[in-house]
Design a protein around this motif. Structure first.
Motif, PDB file in Angstrom:
ATOM      1  N   MET A 255     -19.815 -10.744   5.665  1.00 48.34           N
ATOM      2  CA  MET A 255     -18.326 -10.174   5.450  1.00 48.34           C
ATOM      3  C   MET A 255     -18.327  -9.880   4.099  1.00 48.34           C
ATOM      4  O   MET A 255     -18.316 -10.740   3.407  1.00 48.34           O
ATOM      5  CB  MET A 255     -17.162 -11.153   6.035  1.00 48.34           C
ATOM      6  CG  MET A 255     -15.694 -10.776   5.864  1.00 48.34           C
ATOM      7  SD  MET A 255     -14.683 -11.890   6.631  1.00 48.34           S
ATOM      8  CE  MET A 255     -14.823 -13.113   5.583  1.00 48.34           C
ATOM      9  N   VAL A 256     -17.732  -8.919   3.901  1.00 49.90           N
ATOM     10  CA  VAL A 256     -17.337  -8.309   2.275  1.00 49.90           C
ATOM     11  C   VAL A 256     -15.977  -8.334   2.189  1.00 49.90           C
ATOM     12  O   VAL A 256     -15.164  -7.499   2.999  1.00 49.90           O
ATOM     13  CB  VAL A 256     -18.209  -7.072   1.913  1.00 49.90           C
ATOM     14  CG1 VAL A 256     -17.639  -6.177   2.787  1.00 49.90           C
ATOM     15  CG2 VAL A 256     -17.623  -6.782   0.540  1.00 49.90           C
ATOM     16  N   TRP A 282     -22.342  -6.423   9.610  1.00 49.54           N
ATOM     17  CA  TRP A 282     -21.362  -6.972   8.591  1.00 49.54           C
ATOM     18  C   TRP A 282     -20.037  -6.303   8.931  1.00 49.54           C
ATOM     19  O   TRP A 282     -20.050  -5.168   9.503  1.00 49.54           O
ATOM     20  CB  TRP A 282     -21.932  -6.565   7.253  1.00 49.54           C
ATOM     21  CG  TRP A 282     -22.242  -5.181   7.101  1.00 49.54           C
ATOM     22  CD1 TRP A 282     -23.239  -4.183   7.595  1.00 49.54           C
ATOM     23  CD2 TRP A 282     -21.627  -4.143   5.872  1.00 49.54           C
ATOM     24  NE1 TRP A 282     -22.945  -3.193   6.829  1.00 49.54           N
ATOM     25  CE2 TRP A 282     -22.211  -3.000   5.903  1.00 49.54           C
ATOM     26  CE3 TRP A 282     -20.792  -4.568   4.822  1.00 49.54           C
ATOM     27  CZ2 TRP A 282     -21.825  -2.143   4.704  1.00 49.54           C
ATOM     28  CZ3 TRP A 282     -20.230  -3.421   3.968  1.00 49.54           C
ATOM     29  CH2 TRP A 282     -20.970  -2.394   3.967  1.00 49.54           C
ATOM     30  N   THR A 283     -18.998  -6.742   8.142  1.00 47.44           N
ATOM     31  CA  THR A 283     -17.549  -6.566   8.252  1.00 47.44           C
ATOM     32  C   THR A 283     -16.965  -6.236   6.965  1.00 47.44           C
ATOM     33  O   THR A 283     -17.121  -7.292   6.201  1.00 47.44           O
ATOM     34  CB  THR A 283     -16.713  -7.506   9.494  1.00 47.44           C
ATOM     35  OG1 THR A 283     -17.444  -7.450  10.472  1.00 47.44           O
ATOM     36  CG2 THR A 283     -15.537  -6.841   9.254  1.00 47.44           C
ATOM     37  N   ALA A 284     -16.338  -5.252   6.452  1.00 45.84           N
ATOM     38  CA  ALA A 284     -15.477  -5.299   5.477  1.00 45.84           C
ATOM     39  C   ALA A 284     -14.027  -5.538   5.688  1.00 45.84           C
ATOM     40  O   ALA A 284     -13.459  -4.851   6.577  1.00 45.84           O
ATOM     41  CB  ALA A 284     -15.640  -4.043   4.795  1.00 45.84           C
ATOM     42  N   LEU A 309     -15.716   4.036   2.661  1.00 47.44           N
ATOM     43  CA  LEU A 309     -17.213   3.692   2.236  1.00 47.44           C
ATOM     44  C   LEU A 309     -17.719   2.960   3.131  1.00 47.44           C
ATOM     45  O   LEU A 309     -18.977   3.047   3.295  1.00 47.44           O
ATOM     46  CB  LEU A 309     -17.155   3.519   0.720  1.00 47.44           C
ATOM     47  CG  LEU A 309     -18.515   3.090   0.085  1.00 47.44           C
ATOM     48  CD1 LEU A 309     -19.432   4.393   0.482  1.00 47.44           C
ATOM     49  CD2 LEU A 309     -18.214   2.633  -1.023  1.00 47.44           C
ATOM     50  N   ALA A 310     -17.229   1.768   3.484  1.00 47.21           N
ATOM     51  CA  ALA A 310     -18.101   0.559   4.122  1.00 47.21           C
ATOM     52  C   ALA A 310     -17.942   1.186   5.534  1.00 47.21           C
ATOM     53  O   ALA A 310     -19.301   0.833   6.099  1.00 47.21           O
ATOM     54  CB  ALA A 310     -16.867  -0.501   4.193  1.00 47.21           C
ATOM     55  N   GLU A 311     -17.242   1.969   6.249  1.00 47.38           N
ATOM     56  CA  GLU A 311     -17.724   2.597   7.450  1.00 47.38           C
ATOM     57  C   GLU A 311     -18.996   3.572   7.425  1.00 47.38           C
ATOM     58  O   GLU A 311     -19.671   3.685   8.364  1.00 47.38           O
ATOM     59  CB  GLU A 311     -16.602   3.324   8.009  1.00 47.38           C
ATOM     60  CG  GLU A 311     -15.226   2.361   8.406  1.00 47.38           C
ATOM     61  CD  GLU A 311     -14.057   2.946   8.939  1.00 47.38           C
ATOM     62  OE1 GLU A 311     -14.013   4.466   8.660  1.00 47.38           O
ATOM     63  OE2 GLU A 311     -12.976   2.330   9.393  1.00 47.38           O
ATOM     64  N   ALA A 315     -20.453  -0.306   8.304  1.00 44.35           N
ATOM     65  CA  ALA A 315     -19.727  -1.495   8.528  1.00 44.35           C
ATOM     66  C   ALA A 315     -18.474  -1.506   9.367  1.00 44.35           C
ATOM     67  O   ALA A 315     -18.034  -0.269   9.826  1.00 44.35           O
ATOM     68  CB  ALA A 315     -19.098  -2.134   7.221  1.00 44.35           C
ATOM     69  N   ASP A 316     -17.901  -2.449  10.192  1.00 45.24           N
ATOM     70  CA  ASP A 316     -16.867  -2.671  10.699  1.00 45.24           C
ATOM     71  C   ASP A 316     -15.657  -2.987   9.742  1.00 45.24           C
ATOM     72  O   ASP A 316     -15.906  -3.501   8.734  1.00 45.24           O
ATOM     73  CB  ASP A 316     -16.988  -3.560  12.016  1.00 45.24           C
ATOM     74  CG  ASP A 316     -17.519  -3.279  13.030  1.00 45.24           C
ATOM     75  OD1 ASP A 316     -17.882  -2.303  13.342  1.00 45.24           O
ATOM     76  OD2 ASP A 316     -17.990  -4.268  13.768  1.00 45.24           O
TER      77      ASP A 316
END
Length: 911
Positions: A255-256, A282-284, A309-311, A315-316
């Motif tokens: 997780m970030v 991973w999840t933002a 950007l995370a998607e 990432a979720d």
């Protein structure tokens, strides 16, 4: 574990467990390819349970001629299969009714992805299994990984083979147990070569195509990963249902934490690299403290960009809110079995915060003792000078207003205190200063309230503590009083200020939610694309308090689809300037914001945002706020982003509705075509066969036939020819009615003569039918086409002949009925069900057969309705007509004004 953590079981997990206890349990034997031994392992397990006195039955198992598999079935009860005929072949299908009647404790059902025969209750076997599970029967089944729908396209790319039979991913997700039956690719290829999977010729082709070592290795990995995902989901469900706080390091999850800080982009990229190295999901998450607003719209956009950007990096994304952000982070991590947290630290905190001077990062390190925390250090890019200047100017102005307000409030308190103590002894002077602090907090906020508390402390000391007009305190007890006053003033001011901020934030959220609710309500009632676009444009213009324009791609050719067209605007606008058009094209093609105050084409007048859906970018929305000199407030920007999401969903729904309507129209056309072909094949073939038979007989045996037989054959030829002529005439009339090209000759029409001509024509066509006429002599004239209306009456008489038994009469009656002339055709047939009284006038509608005779083409009543309505009249069906039987058709034509010179009118005038 933090002592304040919520240790209650997750309600959703408990409900899911309760629902599953009422159903049967599903166990899936999953294999990477045919021949790995799924069916063998399944039957071996069933045989062990059978020996343990468990009620086991076999619903359907495909042995494929393998001797070892057939040996296992020998000791099990096998339910009989249902036989069905399909395209000349007898198929043995699984009998779900027999299984439900037998109701064993465990039922073995092989080949889960099998497609059932067309006459089965369910089109797919997995749907049969769903019904068995709903009935409380445990089921064991087997399937290969290539039949899982979510992986079928991946398997096709790997093997080059198209997967035609699939099951939804939810079948695997809902299974209580998933067992991987696995062997190495080399062993599987050896079994194939030994003929233990397919016959020699089939095995040779399989070895050259599907059963390659690379293919089998890839499929094996897919099967193992899919099973691992299911087991992982089961573990999380277990943790939630039993209120167990993670993290359990059975599998890595990251997780970030991101925010508006410029270094968040670097933190996200670092988390993506860590997740890629660990091959972990991973999840933002972004965090918002309740009661504190996002600084400005630019900060909100930075958060949205970081999450986007995370998607893109896989990432979720989640948005968390709470008063204790560390508790929110650790709670979410433990609930979702997060094993590693990535967070950034750009620089030490300038002022002590809720977690001390160290800030959020160190507080998280202290309290997430059972979770690994990665701290990414970086300053991030500097903020633009212009933005910083505007923010500093705004903050300075707000601070100045707050200080001035605090000074004014404390000054009023001093004046009131001095004036009051001049005339009377007032022991509660500090209450006046506390009131000033509270007023400042409620009207201006926290920091002005703190400033007011400090000023009140000094003013009270200077004006009211002896010796007055100095900051000296003579009595020691007054020092304690001043200290307590300062503490109470600062505390109450801060609390009141926070209450004010929370109230304002709640009010803004309520207004935003209300606006989104109103938008959703309006959009829910709009199914046409133009209505949706107008609602979105109007609501968006209100959100930004400016101008909005929506552009969608054209339809038709590929070139037209690339051309963005203005479909809605508020205020109305038909075209864009060249710079705006280029920005709109960029936003549509790249899926990024472009135009005013963006990095792309910033000189454009409008800012364009893509309207994204699950199907891709459907269009762009451009807007220009009323005040271009300032940014959109953060709350308005957030509401605008939610509105854009709603717009995408509504546009997608409108497109789906349009596609559904087009599909229904296409299906209706296909049905009409099929019905027309069926009618043509029957109604043309039957008369032509009779004519051909009669002509052949006359040519071959005409000179040897008696005169009576020749006359009968010629009469049959004449009758069948008339039927063909009527059929072709009906088709032509229906075509003209549908095309709106009905050629009406609106002359004066004597309904009596038309009805008599139609009755004479019916007597010739149906000589065995008794026809009762009731035609008065004093009917008024009507305007219409006598030839077409005669066809209407004849069609009604023809319909009565088809749907009533021989020997029963048909009644044709005419009467004057106020401003119209009514024509009634009544039979003594089987009647029409009430639900079908309006449907009988549809094209190719045939409700049955009368007395064993074909019901015809189903065009006669449709033609009658079209002609009558073209003449300005009405037609309706009534059933039963009399004595609980029969059907009555009533046609009404409007009476026209009389025309001088008509014989009937002249006779009436002379009388």
């Amino acid at each position: 574990m933090h002592p304040t953590a919520d240790l209650r079981p997750d309600p959703d997990a408990l409900l899911a467990a309760a629902r599953s206890s009422e159903r049967g349990r599903l166990k899936v034997f999953l294999g990477a390819a045919p021949g790995v031994g799924k069916t063998y392992a399944m039957l071996a397990g069933a045989a062990r349970l059978r020996r343990a006195q468990v009620d086991v039955a076999v619903g359907v198992v495909e042995t494929h001629g393998r001797a070892e598999t057939e040996a296992l079935i020998a000791g099990l009860e096998v339910l009989p299969r249902r036989q069905t005929l399909y395209r000349g072949t007898v198929l043995d299908e699984f009998d779900i009714d027999a299984a439900l009647a037998r109701r064993p404790a465990l039922l073995v059902v092989d080949e889960l992805a099998h497609t059932n025969a067309p006459d089965s209750r369910h089109p797919k076997r997995y749907q049969d299994v769903e019904e068995l599970l709903a009935a409380g029967i445990d089921v064991w089944t087997a399937v290969n990984i290539q039949h899982v729908e979510g992986l079928s396209d991946v398997v096709s790319r790997i093997t080059g083979a198209t997967v035609r039979e699939t099951i939804p991913d939810t079948v695997i997700e809902r299974a209580e147990e998933v067992v991987v039956v696995d062997i190495t690719p080399a062993e599987l290829i050896a079994r194939l070569a030994e003929g233990r999977i397919y016959l020699p010729e089939t095995a040779r082709r399989a070895a050259q195509g599907f059963f390659k070592p690379g293919n089998l290795t890839a499929l094996r990995e897919l099967a193992l990963r899919r099973t691992a995902d299911r087991v992982d989901d089961q573990m999380i469900d277990h943790l939630r249902a039993n209120a167990i706080q993670g993290a359990w390091p059975s599998a890595e999850r990251l997780m970030v934490c991101v925010g508006a800080d410029p270094s968040s982009e670097a933190v996200v990229r670092a988390a993506a690299r860590i997740a890629s190295g660990l091959n972990a999901p991973w999840t933002a998450v972004t965090l918002e403290r309740i009661g504190r607003e996002v600084a400005d719209a630019q900060a909100l956009r930075r958060i949205d960009d970081v999450l986007e950007l995370a998607e893109r990096l896989g990432a979720d994304t989640r948005r968390l809110a709470g008063r204790d952000l560390v508790e929110e982070i650790t709670g979410y991590a433990r609930r979702n079995n997060i094993t590693q947290i990535v967070i950034g630290r750009s620089k030490p905190a300038r002022w002590p915060g809720p977690w001390g001077a160290a800030g959020l990062t160190d507080a998280l390190l202290r309290r997430a003792s059972d979770i690994a925390v990665h701290v990414v250090v970086g300053e991030g890019p500097p903020k633009p000078a212009a933005t910083a200047g505007r923010r500093d100017a705004t903050d300075a102005a707000a601070l100045t207003r707050g200080v001035l307000g605090a000074v004014a409030a404390v000054g009023c308190a001093v004046a009131c205190g001095l004036l009051t103590t001049r005339f009377m002894a007032l022991p509660e002077v500090p209450m006046l200063f506390l009131a000033a602090v509270l007023v400042t907090a409620v009207t201006l906020g926290v920091w002005p309230a703190v400033a007011a508390a400090m000023l009140a402390f000094l003013s009270y000391n200077f004006f009211f503590i002896p010796p007055v007009y100095s900051f000296t305190v003579a009595e020691p007890r007054e020092v304690l009083s001043l200290a307590v006053f300062l503490l109470v003033a600062v505390t109450t001011g801060g609390l009141a200020g926070r209450v004010r901020e929370n109230a304002e934030a709640a009010k803004k959220r309520i207004l935003t939610i209300q606006a989104l609710y109103d938008l959703s309500r309006k959009l829910s009632g709009a199914t046409q694309l133009d209505d949706v676009l107008w609602v979105v444009a109007r609501q968006a213009a209100e959100a930004v308090r400016g101008q909005v324009v929506i552009l969608l791609p054209g339809s038709g050719t590929a070139e037209a689809r690339r051309d963005l067209q203005v479909r809605a605007a508020f205020p109305p606008e038909d075209a864009l300037q060249p710079g705006d058009a280029a920005a709109a094209r960029w936003a549509y093609d790249r899926g990024e914001a472009a135009g005013w105050r963006t990095a792309t084409l910033p000189d454009a007048r409008l800012r364009f945002l893509p309207i994204r859906t699950a199907r891709g970018t459907m269009g762009v929305l451009g807007f220009e706020p009323a005040d271009r000199a300032r940014e959109i407030p953060s709350d308005d920007a957030r509401a605008f982003a939610a509105l854009l999401d709603q717009a995408g969903i509504s546009l997608e729904r409108a497109a789906l509705v349009a596609q559904a309507r087009a599909g229904e129209a296409l299906a209706e056309r296909e049905r009409l075509q099929a019905t027309l072909l069926s009618s043509l094949s029957h109604d043309l073939r039957t008369p032509l066969s009779s004519i051909l038979g009669a002509v052949t007989s006359l040519r071959g045996y005409g000179d040897r036939m008696p005169a009576g037989d020749r006359a009968d054959l010629l009469a049959a030829v004449e009758e069948e020819t008339r039927k063909l002529a009527r059929f072709v005439a009906n088709l032509l009339d229906m075509t003209r009615v549908e095309a709106g090209m009905l050629d009406l000759r609106r002359g004066w029409m004597d309904v009596e003569e038309v009805a008599a001509a139609a009755a004479a024509r019916a007597r010739r066509a149906f000589p065995a039918r008794t026809l009762d006429l009731s035609i008065p002599d004093d009917l008024p004239l009507v305007r219409g086409d006598a030839g077409l209306f005669e066809q209407v009456v004849f069609n009604l008489l023809d319909n009565a002949d088809k749907y009533s038994a021989p020997g029963t009469p048909t009644r044709l009656a005419l009467r004057a009925d106020g401003p119209s002339v009514a024509v009634t055709v009544e039979d003594r047939g089987c009647g029409i069900p009430p639900a079908d009284l309006d449907r009988v006038f549809g094209k190719f509608t045939r409700l049955g057969e009368g007395d064993g005779r074909p019901a015809g083409t189903g065009l006669g009543l449709a033609i009658a309705k079209g002609v009558v309505e073209a003449l300005g009249g009405t037609i309706r069906a009534e059933s039963p007509a009399a004595e609980g039987r029969g059907t009555r058709f009533v046609v009404r034509l409007p009476v026209s004004e009389t025309e001088p010179g008509h014989p009937r009118l002249l006779a009436g005038a002379e009388g």
